[in-house]
Write a protein that holds these residues in place. Structure first.
Motif, mmCIF file in Angstrom:
data_model
loop_
_atom_site.group_PDB
_atom_site.id
_atom_site.type_symbol
_atom_site.label_atom_id
_atom_site.label_comp_id
_atom_site.label_asym_id
_atom_site.label_seq_id
_atom_site.Cartn_x
_atom_site.Cartn_y
_atom_site.Cartn_z
ATOM 1 N N THR A 118 5.807 -8.598 -10.724
ATOM 2 C CA THR A 118 5.266 -7.248 -10.855
ATOM 3 C C THR A 118 4.127 -7.254 -11.856
ATOM 4 O O THR A 118 4.059 -8.102 -12.738
ATOM 5 C CB THR A 118 6.349 -6.242 -11.240
ATOM 6 N N TYR A 119 3.269 -6.326 -11.675
ATOM 7 C CA TYR A 119 2.035 -6.321 -12.427
ATOM 8 C C TYR A 119 1.969 -5.029 -13.208
ATOM 9 O O TYR A 119 2.281 -3.970 -12.706
ATOM 10 C CB TYR A 119 0.845 -6.460 -11.482
ATOM 11 N N PHE A 120 1.607 -5.128 -14.445
ATOM 12 C CA PHE A 120 1.589 -3.945 -15.296
ATOM 13 C C PHE A 120 0.170 -3.685 -15.795
ATOM 14 O O PHE A 120 -0.446 -4.569 -16.378
ATOM 15 C CB PHE A 120 2.478 -4.166 -16.520
ATOM 16 N N THR A 121 -0.325 -2.495 -15.545
ATOM 17 C CA THR A 121 -1.559 -2.125 -16.222
ATOM 18 C C THR A 121 -1.255 -0.951 -17.127
ATOM 19 O O THR A 121 -2.130 -0.318 -17.654
ATOM 20 C CB THR A 121 -2.659 -1.715 -15.226
ATOM 21 N N SER A 122 0.049 -0.656 -17.251
ATOM 22 C CA SER A 122 0.423 0.525 -18.005
ATOM 23 C C SER A 122 1.674 0.212 -18.791
ATOM 24 O O SER A 122 2.477 -0.618 -18.397
ATOM 25 C CB SER A 122 0.677 1.658 -17.017
ATOM 26 N N THR A 123 1.817 0.871 -19.902
ATOM 27 C CA THR A 123 3.024 0.669 -20.693
ATOM 28 C C THR A 123 4.111 1.663 -20.287
ATOM 29 O O THR A 123 5.225 1.598 -20.765
ATOM 30 C CB THR A 123 2.723 0.856 -22.194
ATOM 31 N N GLU A 124 3.769 2.574 -19.369
ATOM 32 C CA GLU A 124 4.749 3.547 -18.892
ATOM 33 C C GLU A 124 5.867 2.831 -18.133
ATOM 34 O O GLU A 124 5.608 1.870 -17.410
ATOM 35 C CB GLU A 124 4.062 4.484 -17.891
ATOM 36 N N LEU A 125 7.057 3.376 -18.247
ATOM 37 C CA LEU A 125 8.176 2.853 -17.474
ATOM 38 C C LEU A 125 7.850 3.047 -16.000
ATOM 39 O O LEU A 125 7.521 4.140 -15.578
ATOM 40 C CB LEU A 125 9.414 3.695 -17.828
ATOM 41 N N HIS A 126 7.881 1.989 -15.225
ATOM 42 C CA HIS A 126 7.566 2.213 -13.814
ATOM 43 C C HIS A 126 8.839 2.273 -12.989
ATOM 44 O O HIS A 126 9.913 1.856 -13.424
ATOM 45 C CB HIS A 126 6.532 1.212 -13.296
ATOM 46 N N LEU A 127 8.703 2.829 -11.787
ATOM 47 C CA LEU A 127 9.896 3.145 -11.005
ATOM 48 C C LEU A 127 10.683 1.906 -10.609
ATOM 49 O O LEU A 127 11.889 1.971 -10.420
ATOM 50 C CB LEU A 127 9.502 3.968 -9.780
ATOM 51 N N GLY A 128 10.006 0.762 -10.522
ATOM 52 C CA GLY A 128 10.703 -0.474 -10.190
ATOM 53 C C GLY A 128 11.635 -0.925 -11.296
ATOM 54 O O GLY A 128 12.531 -1.733 -11.081
ATOM 55 N N GLU A 129 11.425 -0.353 -12.477
ATOM 56 C CA GLU A 129 12.288 -0.727 -13.599
ATOM 57 C C GLU A 129 13.577 0.073 -13.640
ATOM 58 O O GLU A 129 14.466 -0.209 -14.433
ATOM 59 C CB GLU A 129 11.537 -0.522 -14.926
ATOM 60 N N ILE A 130 13.650 1.106 -12.832
ATOM 61 C CA ILE A 130 14.876 1.912 -12.820
ATOM 62 C C ILE A 130 15.420 2.019 -11.402
ATOM 63 O O ILE A 130 16.000 3.020 -11.016
ATOM 64 C CB ILE A 130 14.622 3.320 -13.397
ATOM 65 N N SER A 131 15.214 0.975 -10.613
ATOM 66 C CA SER A 131 15.672 1.019 -9.227
ATOM 67 C C SER A 131 16.187 -0.349 -8.836
ATOM 68 O O SER A 131 15.644 -1.368 -9.255
ATOM 69 C CB SER A 131 14.482 1.409 -8.346
ATOM 70 N N LEU A 132 17.263 -0.368 -8.042
ATOM 71 C CA LEU A 132 17.750 -1.664 -7.556
ATOM 72 C C LEU A 132 16.899 -2.165 -6.405
ATOM 73 O O LEU A 132 16.823 -3.356 -6.149
ATOM 74 C CB LEU A 132 19.210 -1.544 -7.096
ATOM 75 N N GLU A 133 16.288 -1.233 -5.665
ATOM 76 C CA GLU A 133 15.415 -1.623 -4.569
ATOM 77 C C GLU A 133 14.071 -2.023 -5.167
ATOM 78 O O GLU A 133 13.666 -1.516 -6.202
ATOM 79 C CB GLU A 133 15.190 -0.448 -3.617
ATOM 80 N N CYS A 134 13.370 -2.910 -4.472
ATOM 81 C CA CYS A 134 12.019 -3.260 -4.924
ATOM 82 C C CYS A 134 11.017 -2.425 -4.130
ATOM 83 O O CYS A 134 10.744 -1.308 -4.481
ATOM 84 C CB CYS A 134 11.810 -4.759 -4.803
ATOM 85 N N SER A 135 10.512 -2.953 -3.008
ATOM 86 C CA SER A 135 9.529 -2.176 -2.256
ATOM 87 C C SER A 135 10.142 -0.886 -1.720
ATOM 88 O O SER A 135 11.248 -0.882 -1.178
ATOM 89 C CB SER A 135 8.995 -2.997 -1.081
ATOM 90 N N ARG A 136 9.432 0.189 -1.899
ATOM 91 C CA ARG A 136 9.844 1.482 -1.339
ATOM 92 C C ARG A 136 8.597 2.211 -0.867
ATOM 93 O O ARG A 136 7.545 2.118 -1.488
ATOM 94 C CB ARG A 136 10.554 2.343 -2.389
ATOM 95 N N ALA A 137 8.732 2.963 0.219
ATOM 96 C CA ALA A 137 7.589 3.656 0.802
ATOM 97 C C ALA A 137 7.077 4.749 -0.129
ATOM 98 O O ALA A 137 7.775 5.722 -0.400
ATOM 99 C CB ALA A 137 7.981 4.266 2.139
ATOM 100 N N GLY A 138 5.852 4.602 -0.595
ATOM 101 C CA GLY A 138 5.215 5.692 -1.332
ATOM 102 C C GLY A 138 5.077 6.907 -0.430
ATOM 103 O O GLY A 138 5.063 8.055 -0.891
ATOM 104 N N ALA A 139 4.995 6.642 0.866
ATOM 105 C CA ALA A 139 4.848 7.730 1.836
ATOM 106 C C ALA A 139 6.033 8.694 1.788
ATOM 107 O O ALA A 139 5.874 9.895 2.023
ATOM 108 C CB ALA A 139 4.692 7.146 3.239
ATOM 109 N N SER A 140 7.229 8.189 1.484
ATOM 110 C CA SER A 140 8.397 9.067 1.370
ATOM 111 C C SER A 140 8.212 10.077 0.252
ATOM 112 O O SER A 140 8.536 11.255 0.396
ATOM 113 C CB SER A 140 9.653 8.254 1.052
ATOM 114 N N ALA A 141 7.718 9.581 -0.876
ATOM 115 C CA ALA A 141 7.473 10.469 -2.019
ATOM 116 C C ALA A 141 6.381 11.477 -1.671
ATOM 117 O O ALA A 141 6.480 12.658 -2.007
ATOM 118 C CB ALA A 141 7.077 9.647 -3.245
#
Ligand SMILES: *Cc1c(COP(=O)(O)O)cnc(C)c1O
Length: 463
Positions: free
Chosen positions: A291-314
């Motif tokens: 995973t690649y970070f350009t931000s220090t914000e907690l990203h959603l992959g850090e609080i999810s057991l799934e990895c890839s998820r459709a942004g389209a769902s959101a």
């Protein structure tokens, strides 16, 4: 909403955005001409005809309906870009939309603080809630009602935790005396309460179970995958209003799961899990070289057991919420219509000799069975299955579903029925489309006609 128009606008908007990056040469390996596409598409759409009309009020069976056009346009537009909500860099715009949509869900449930995200399903959302339950209460088991979704028992197996089914009362809610008995063993660290069981829509008494669970130090998870949005009807005026106590108590529970792909007007691939204590994020810690970070914000992959998820769902959920927000005046009106339809139908069934209510609907799920003489479980089972088949193959078809009731559950609701088998199928109709409100009389008349027709046929066969 004119879907044709907005699907066109969707492609135009994305093309316009793409054009800003300058021209490039598409690769010949991906070339498909319209002439080649046409016959394949024709075959494809022809194959899709083999479906039930989920959109139509004559489909009164399982929990199925098409998404709202706004969700379709939102999904498709974002899908043309195909962001991955695993990480902020996978799609900053849809990651923000996910945060906002999840915050609206948290607000709907009355959570003061929350950590949460979308998932591909209620199953995965519940798995995450049980995973956090295991990490926070190691070595202890999980209790859930005997009518809870089967995923809880199965996921206990996956997580190597002991599952403890708890008996239900005669309306399908968790029996609190039975719960206390299980809690007293000291082997249960987490209790799953269901607000809207998948079979009958029964609502566990969260407000009474919660203090009991706290007394035994148990964590409380609410499975509101099906029923969650009905919290919008808690304490509402009108016949559709629901007793508010269980829903208000959800705000004090530790986690909750809701499926926007059931009552949130979304296409499949949209569940959600919310934790009241953001600190549980620590259980998800991982250190990935990919995973690649350009931000220090907690990203959603850090609080999810799934990895890839459709942004389209959101994207689809966010766009839908701008138009039909999860408020009593927004999405609440959609749920209210289905609830009124269920109440109206149950009155019709109550005042008709050909059908009997299996139990009063608590949400928008109606359960009933044809009157048979003599009244035995095997005859009810046979007649229910027969009506299901007759309905589907009738010239004016009606699509229902069946639910299997155990002999014990049946006897508690209908003690006069002869328990000559270990259970029986009854008919079950999920009235989750608001249109059902205006079609329920016709649906009822059709079921009556099917029952009458069957009884007539049986009479002729005997004669
Ligand atoms: C539907 C449902 C689930 C499972 O969710 P999926 O989205 O089908 O994976 C879990 N619990 C309840 C109460 C449900 O109704």
């Amino acid at each position: 909403m004119d879907l044709d128009r907005w699907l066109g606008e969707a492609t135009r908007a994305v093309q316009e955005w793409s054009a800003g990056f300058g021209p490039y040469q598409p690769h010949a390996a991906l070339d498909v001409s319209d002439e080649t596409f046409a016959p394949v598409f024709a075959e494809f759409t022809d194959r899709l005809r083999d479906n039930y009309p989920f959109f139509h009020p004559r489909y009164a069976g399982q929990m199925l309906k098409p998404p709202h056009p706004a969700a379709v346009v939102g999904y498709l537009t974002a899908m043309l870009i195909n962001p991955n909500n695993h990480a902020l860099d996978g799609g900053p715009a849809t990651a923000r939309m996910e945060r906002e949509a999840v915050a609206r869900l948290a607000e709907m449930f009355g959570f003061d603080t929350h950590l949460g995200h979308l998932t591909t399903s209620g199953t995965i959302a519940n798995l995450e809630a049980l995973f956090v339950a295991r990490e926070s209460h190691p070595g202890q088991g999980v209790a859930y009602s005997a009518e809870a979704h089967y995923t809880h028992g199965r996921m206990c197996g996956v997580l190597d935790m002991d599952g403890h089914p708890v008996a239900t009362d005669d309306t399908g809610r968790m029996d609190l005396l039975a719960l206390e008995e299980v809690l007293r063993t000291g082997r249960v660290g987490t209790v799953v309460l269901t607000t809207g069981t998948t079979g009958l829509g029964a609502i566990d008494p969260v407000h009474q179970a919660l203090p009991l669970c706290r007394r035994y130090g148990a964590r409380v998870h609410v499975d509101a995958a099906y029923g969650g949005f009905f919290t919008l009807l808690a304490g509402a005026d009108g016949p559709e209003g629901l007793a508010p106590e269980p829903w208000r108590a959800v705000a004090e529970c530790d986690s909750v799961v809701i499926d926007p792909h059931k009552h949130g007007l979304q296409p499949y691939g949209c569940g959600a899990v919310l934790f009241r204590d953001p600190e549980v994020g620590r259980f998800y810690l991982h250190d990935s070289p990919y995973t690649y970070f350009t931000s220090t914000e907690l990203h959603l992959g850090e609080i999810s057991l799934e990895c890839s998820r459709a942004g389209a769902s959101a994207a689809a959920l966010w766009l839908t919420f701008q138009l039909l927000p999860p408020t009593p005046q927004g999405l609440g009106r959609v749920l209210a219509a289905g609830r009124r339809a269920a109440l109206r139908w149950s009155e019709l069934i109550d005042s008709c000799d050909l059908l009997t209510l299996y139990q009063q609907p608590e949400l928008d799920i109606v359960s009933y069975f044809p009157a048979v003489e003599p009244a035995t479980l095997s005859a009810i089972d046979h007649a229910s299955a027969g009506i299901l088949d007759d309905g589907m193959t009738a010239r004016d078809p009606l699509f229902l579903s069946t639910l299997r009731a155990s002999a014990d559950a049946f006897a508690r609701r209908h003690p006069k029925v002869d328990g000559d088998a270990d259970g029986a199928r009854v008919l079950r109709s999920v009235l989750m489309k608001p249109e059902s409100e205006h079609h329920v009389e016709r649906v009822h008349d059709t079921v009556e006609a099917l029952v009458r027709h069957r009884a007539g046929r049986a009479g002729r066969n005997r004669g």
